[in-house]
Scaffold this motif. Structure first.
Motif, short mmCIF file in Angstrom:
data_model
loop_
_atom_site.label_atom_id
_atom_site.label_comp_id
_atom_site.label_asym_id
_atom_site.label_seq_id
_atom_site.Cartn_x
_atom_site.Cartn_y
_atom_site.Cartn_z
N ARG A 94 0.83 -1.21 0.00
CA ARG A 94 0.00 0.00 0.00
C ARG A 94 0.86 1.26 0.00
N ARG A 95 1.95 1.25 0.76
CA ARG A 95 2.86 2.40 0.82
C ARG A 95 3.48 2.66 -0.55
N ILE A 96 3.92 1.62 -1.22
CA ILE A 96 4.50 1.77 -2.56
C ILE A 96 3.46 2.34 -3.52
N GLY A 97 2.23 1.84 -3.46
CA GLY A 97 1.16 2.36 -4.29
C GLY A 97 0.88 3.83 -4.02
N PHE A 98 0.93 4.23 -2.76
CA PHE A 98 0.74 5.64 -2.38
C PHE A 98 1.77 6.51 -3.10
N TYR A 99 3.04 6.12 -3.02
CA TYR A 99 4.09 6.91 -3.67
C TYR A 99 3.97 6.86 -5.20
N GLN A 100 3.60 5.72 -5.75
CA GLN A 100 3.44 5.64 -7.20
C GLN A 100 2.33 6.57 -7.68
N ARG A 101 1.25 6.68 -6.93
CA ARG A 101 0.17 7.60 -7.31
C ARG A 101 0.64 9.06 -7.29
N LEU A 102 1.68 9.35 -6.55
CA LEU A 102 2.24 10.70 -6.48
C LEU A 102 3.30 10.93 -7.56
N GLY A 103 3.60 9.89 -8.35
CA GLY A 103 4.56 10.03 -9.44
C GLY A 103 5.92 9.42 -9.21
N PHE A 104 6.11 8.71 -8.08
CA PHE A 104 7.38 8.04 -7.81
C PHE A 104 7.48 6.75 -8.62
N TYR A 105 8.71 6.37 -8.93
CA TYR A 105 9.01 5.13 -9.63
C TYR A 105 9.70 4.17 -8.66
N LEU A 106 9.22 2.92 -8.61
CA LEU A 106 9.87 1.89 -7.81
C LEU A 106 11.02 1.32 -8.62
N SER A 107 12.19 1.26 -8.01
CA SER A 107 13.36 0.73 -8.72
C SER A 107 13.65 -0.70 -8.28
N GLU A 108 14.53 -1.33 -9.02
CA GLU A 108 15.00 -2.67 -8.65
C GLU A 108 16.18 -2.57 -7.68
N TYR A 109 16.67 -1.37 -7.45
CA TYR A 109 17.88 -1.17 -6.66
C TYR A 109 17.55 -1.01 -5.18
N GLY A 110 18.42 -1.55 -4.35
CA GLY A 110 18.21 -1.44 -2.92
C GLY A 110 19.44 -1.82 -2.13
N TYR A 111 19.27 -1.79 -0.81
CA TYR A 111 20.35 -2.13 0.12
C TYR A 111 19.74 -2.42 1.48
#
Length: 171
Positions: free
Chosen positions: A108-125
Motif C-alpha cells: 500500500r505504501r509503494i502504491g501511495f508513492y506511485q500515485r504521487l509520481g514516484f518510480y519503484l526501482s530494482e535497486y536497494g540495500y
C-alpha cells in the motif's frame, strides 16, 4: 522546523517508524544543526502538527529520510497533499526508501508513492540499524521522483547516503 517543535516531531517519528529506523533522541536533535538536513512541518490553524517530511540535500538529489502523518489523522488525504505540495516546490530529484518485504502495508505504501509520481526501482540495500536490535536486517528498495533510477544514479545515491548520513549512526 524550529527547535520547539522537535519533541513533538520526535514523538511522531517514534510512533510511525520501527525503533531500528529512528535515531536516538540526542543524535536526532544533533542532526538539526547539519545544514544539509531540514524538517518540513505541516500544521493546521490551531498550530497542531499534522505531519512532517525530513530531507537531506545530497547535492545531486534530495533524500527523504522520514515522512509521517499523525496516526490519528491518517486516511484523510493529508499525506497526499503534503507530499504533492513538497514535490511541486523541490528543484532536485527525490529519492525515498521503502521496505522490500512484501507485506500488505508495504504494498500500500509503494502504491501511495506511485500515485504521487514516484518510480519503484530494482535497486536497494540493507539500511544500518539506528538503534535497537542491531542484528535486524532492514532491506529497502529505492523509489524516485520525477524519473526512474538508473544504475549509475543508484551507485551515486548509495555512496552519498552511506558516507553523508548513515555514518552518523551511533549506538
Amino acid at each position: 522546523m524550529n527547535e520547539k517543535d522537535f519533541e513533538k516531531i520526535y514523538a511522531l517519528m517514534e510512533c510511525a517508524f520501527p525503533i531500528e529506523e529512528v535515531r536516538p533522541r540526542e543524535n536526532a536533535k544533533a542532526q538539526l544543526k547539519d545544514p544539509h538536513y531540514t524538517i518540513w512541518i505541516s500544521k493546521n490553524e490551531a498550530d497542531q502538527i499534522l505531519g512532517f517530511i525530513a530531507e537531506w540535500d545530497l547535492g545531486s538529489n534530495i533524500f527523504l529520510e522520514h515522512f509521517a502523518v499523525d496516526q490519528t489523522l491518517r486516511s484523510a488525504g493529508i499525506g497526499s497533499r503534503m507530499m504533492a505540495a513538497y514535490l511541486a516546490q523541490v528543484a532536485k530529484p527525490v529519492v525515498i526508501e521503502v521496505e522490500d518485504e512484501k507485506t500488505e502495508i508495504n504494498i500500500r505504501r509503494i502504491g501511495f508513492y506511485q500515485r504521487l509520481g514516484f518510480y519503484l526501482s530494482e535497486y536497494g540495500y540493507d539500511q544500518p540499524v539506528m538503534r535497537g536490535d542491531i542484528s535486524k536486517k532492514i532491506s529497502l528498495k529505492m523509489m524516485t521522483y520525477p524519473a526512474p533510477l538508473t544504475a549509475a544514479g543508484f551507485e551515486t545515491f548509495k555512496q552519498q547516503v552511506f558516507t553523508q548520513i548513515y555514518k552518523t549512526i551511533k549506538e
